[in-house]
Design an enzyme around this catalytic site. Sequence first.
Site, PDB file in Angstrom:
ATOM      1  N   ILE A  13    -110.139-110.642  24.053  1.00 33.59           N
ATOM      2  CA  ILE A  13    -109.022-111.316  23.376  1.00 33.59           C
ATOM      3  C   ILE A  13    -108.001-110.337  22.789  1.00 33.59           C
ATOM      4  O   ILE A  13    -106.838-110.714  22.578  1.00 33.59           O
ATOM      5  CB  ILE A  13    -109.567-112.260  22.280  1.00 33.59           C
ATOM      6  CG1 ILE A  13    -108.488-113.262  21.842  1.00 33.59           C
ATOM      7  CG2 ILE A  13    -110.125-111.477  21.097  1.00 33.59           C
ATOM      8  CD1 ILE A  13    -109.029-114.404  20.999  1.00 33.59           C
ATOM      9  N   ASN A  14    -108.391-109.106  22.560  1.00 36.20           N
ATOM     10  CA  ASN A  14    -107.459-108.132  21.987  1.00 36.20           C
ATOM     11  C   ASN A  14    -106.806-107.235  23.032  1.00 36.20           C
ATOM     12  O   ASN A  14    -106.067-106.310  22.687  1.00 36.20           O
ATOM     13  CB  ASN A  14    -108.168-107.261  20.941  1.00 36.20           C
ATOM     14  CG  ASN A  14    -108.561-108.054  19.709  1.00 36.20           C
ATOM     15  OD1 ASN A  14    -107.954-109.080  19.408  1.00 36.20           O
ATOM     16  ND2 ASN A  14    -109.582-107.594  19.004  1.00 36.20           N
ATOM     17  N   GLY A  15    -107.079-107.526  24.310  1.00 38.34           N
ATOM     18  CA  GLY A  15    -106.479-106.743  25.383  1.00 38.34           C
ATOM     19  C   GLY A  15    -105.055-107.175  25.676  1.00 38.34           C
ATOM     20  O   GLY A  15    -104.511-108.102  25.068  1.00 38.34           O
ATOM     21  N   THR A  87    -110.435-111.009  36.811  1.00 40.71           N
ATOM     22  CA  THR A  87    -110.744-109.588  36.971  1.00 40.71           C
ATOM     23  C   THR A  87    -110.679-109.195  38.440  1.00 40.71           C
ATOM     24  O   THR A  87    -111.172-109.917  39.308  1.00 40.71           O
ATOM     25  CB  THR A  87    -112.143-109.284  36.411  1.00 40.71           C
ATOM     26  OG1 THR A  87    -112.197-109.712  35.047  1.00 40.71           O
ATOM     27  CG2 THR A  87    -112.464-107.813  36.487  1.00 40.71           C
ATOM     28  N   THR A  88    -110.069-108.045  38.724  1.00 34.33           N
ATOM     29  CA  THR A  88    -109.964-107.566  40.103  1.00 34.33           C
ATOM     30  C   THR A  88    -110.815-106.310  40.289  1.00 34.33           C
ATOM     31  O   THR A  88    -111.440-105.816  39.362  1.00 34.33           O
ATOM     32  CB  THR A  88    -108.502-107.272  40.473  1.00 34.33           C
ATOM     33  OG1 THR A  88    -107.979-106.272  39.572  1.00 34.33           O
ATOM     34  CG2 THR A  88    -107.653-108.523  40.361  1.00 34.33           C
ATOM     35  N   ALA A 111    -107.103-113.524  42.117  1.00 33.72           N
ATOM     36  CA  ALA A 111    -106.602-112.184  41.813  1.00 33.72           C
ATOM     37  C   ALA A 111    -105.317-112.251  41.012  1.00 33.72           C
ATOM     38  O   ALA A 111    -104.960-111.297  40.322  1.00 33.72           O
ATOM     39  CB  ALA A 111    -106.384-111.403  43.105  1.00 33.72           C
ATOM     40  N   HIS A 144     -97.089-101.214  41.007  1.00 38.69           N
ATOM     41  CA  HIS A 144     -97.578-101.545  39.671  1.00 38.69           C
ATOM     42  C   HIS A 144     -97.353-100.377  38.716  1.00 38.69           C
ATOM     43  O   HIS A 144     -97.018 -99.265  39.132  1.00 38.69           O
ATOM     44  CB  HIS A 144     -99.071-101.893  39.695  1.00 38.69           C
ATOM     45  CG  HIS A 144     -99.363-103.273  40.164  1.00 38.69           C
ATOM     46  ND1 HIS A 144     -99.567-103.571  41.498  1.00 38.69           N
ATOM     47  CD2 HIS A 144     -99.479-104.450  39.493  1.00 38.69           C
ATOM     48  CE1 HIS A 144     -99.803-104.869  41.615  1.00 38.69           C
ATOM     49  NE2 HIS A 144     -99.754-105.423  40.416  1.00 38.69           N
ATOM     50  N   HIS A 145     -97.597-100.645  37.442  1.00 40.80           N
ATOM     51  CA  HIS A 145     -97.471 -99.658  36.380  1.00 40.80           C
ATOM     52  C   HIS A 145     -98.468 -98.514  36.556  1.00 40.80           C
ATOM     53  O   HIS A 145     -99.468 -98.635  37.268  1.00 40.80           O
ATOM     54  CB  HIS A 145     -97.700-100.337  35.022  1.00 40.80           C
ATOM     55  CG  HIS A 145     -98.980-101.119  34.966  1.00 40.80           C
ATOM     56  ND1 HIS A 145    -100.182-100.564  34.586  1.00 40.80           N
ATOM     57  CD2 HIS A 145     -99.242-102.426  35.284  1.00 40.80           C
ATOM     58  CE1 HIS A 145    -101.133-101.485  34.651  1.00 40.80           C
ATOM     59  NE2 HIS A 145    -100.595-102.620  35.065  1.00 40.80           N
ATOM     60  N   LYS A 148    -102.515 -98.835  36.052  1.00 41.02           N
ATOM     61  CA  LYS A 148    -103.392 -99.674  36.884  1.00 41.02           C
ATOM     62  C   LYS A 148    -104.461 -98.811  37.547  1.00 41.02           C
ATOM     63  O   LYS A 148    -104.159 -97.757  38.110  1.00 41.02           O
ATOM     64  CB  LYS A 148    -102.594-100.432  37.938  1.00 41.02           C
ATOM     65  CG  LYS A 148    -103.443-101.455  38.696  1.00 41.02           C
ATOM     66  CD  LYS A 148    -102.587-102.472  39.415  1.00 41.02           C
ATOM     67  CE  LYS A 148    -103.445-103.494  40.168  1.00 41.02           C
ATOM     68  NZ  LYS A 148    -104.311-104.262  39.242  1.00 41.02           N
TER      69      LYS A 148
END
Length: 256
Positions: A13-15, A87-88, A111, A144-145, A148
């Site tokens: 929850i804090n992610g 989750t991937t 995904a 992506h950033h 990742k």
Amino acid sequence: MTTQGVRIGIAGINGRVGRLLREEVTTGGGILSGGTARDAAPASDVFATLDALAPRCDVVIDFTHAATVRTHADILARAGVAWVLGTTGLSAADLEAVRTAAGRIPVVHAANYSPGVTLVTRLARQMAAALPSATYDAEILEMHHRQKVDAPSGTALAIGQAVADGRGIDLASHIEDGRTGHTGPRRADAIGFAVLRGGQIVGEHTVSFTSATEQIALTHRSFDRRIYATGAVRAALWLRGQASGLYDMEDVLGLD
């Protein structure tokens, strides 16, 4: 089917995504029943383990880490709590654990929870079926950033799986990625992947089909991670009343 009163828990929850989910659960019409976090404080609605959270929930939304998937699958199946899994980077053993859990509880596994990506994936499957590999080369580019950790992205692999399904072939034996040096000619039946990483790009995916005379391409760009949270909450609300089984976002959107 009513979605009122669905108690939704958030693993992690804090992610980065977890914080967005916290907001979306309330605005989306669910009841936030708590979450899990490594830094959970005593006597709060945030717990150190999923075992402690699960009894408070009808559904758990999980965007944590591949290393937790098998444990979470077992906990939620035993507790009879539905599961929205985003989750991937899952292994074959992880995926088998998800399928086993889906024999006891309803599970949505995707995904990417963006409605737009769901449509791109569906269209890629249809295009692959209509455009033969002998004349149309299928390629997937994802960006992506820099943070990742998996490549190609889970979304890129899902699009690749859709292309493989459309052509009636196995994805694993037709992937071409990491091209470098003297590679020789492109295999006619290959599904190519290219990966870019940099900055804070939320996510961009393009699937293209290229022949000697034309190119058809579909591109999806995510501008805000909130779209994933919105889609995941939509999936969580949809799961109320569903039978045990493994579902995806096409099911949630009513596309099948």
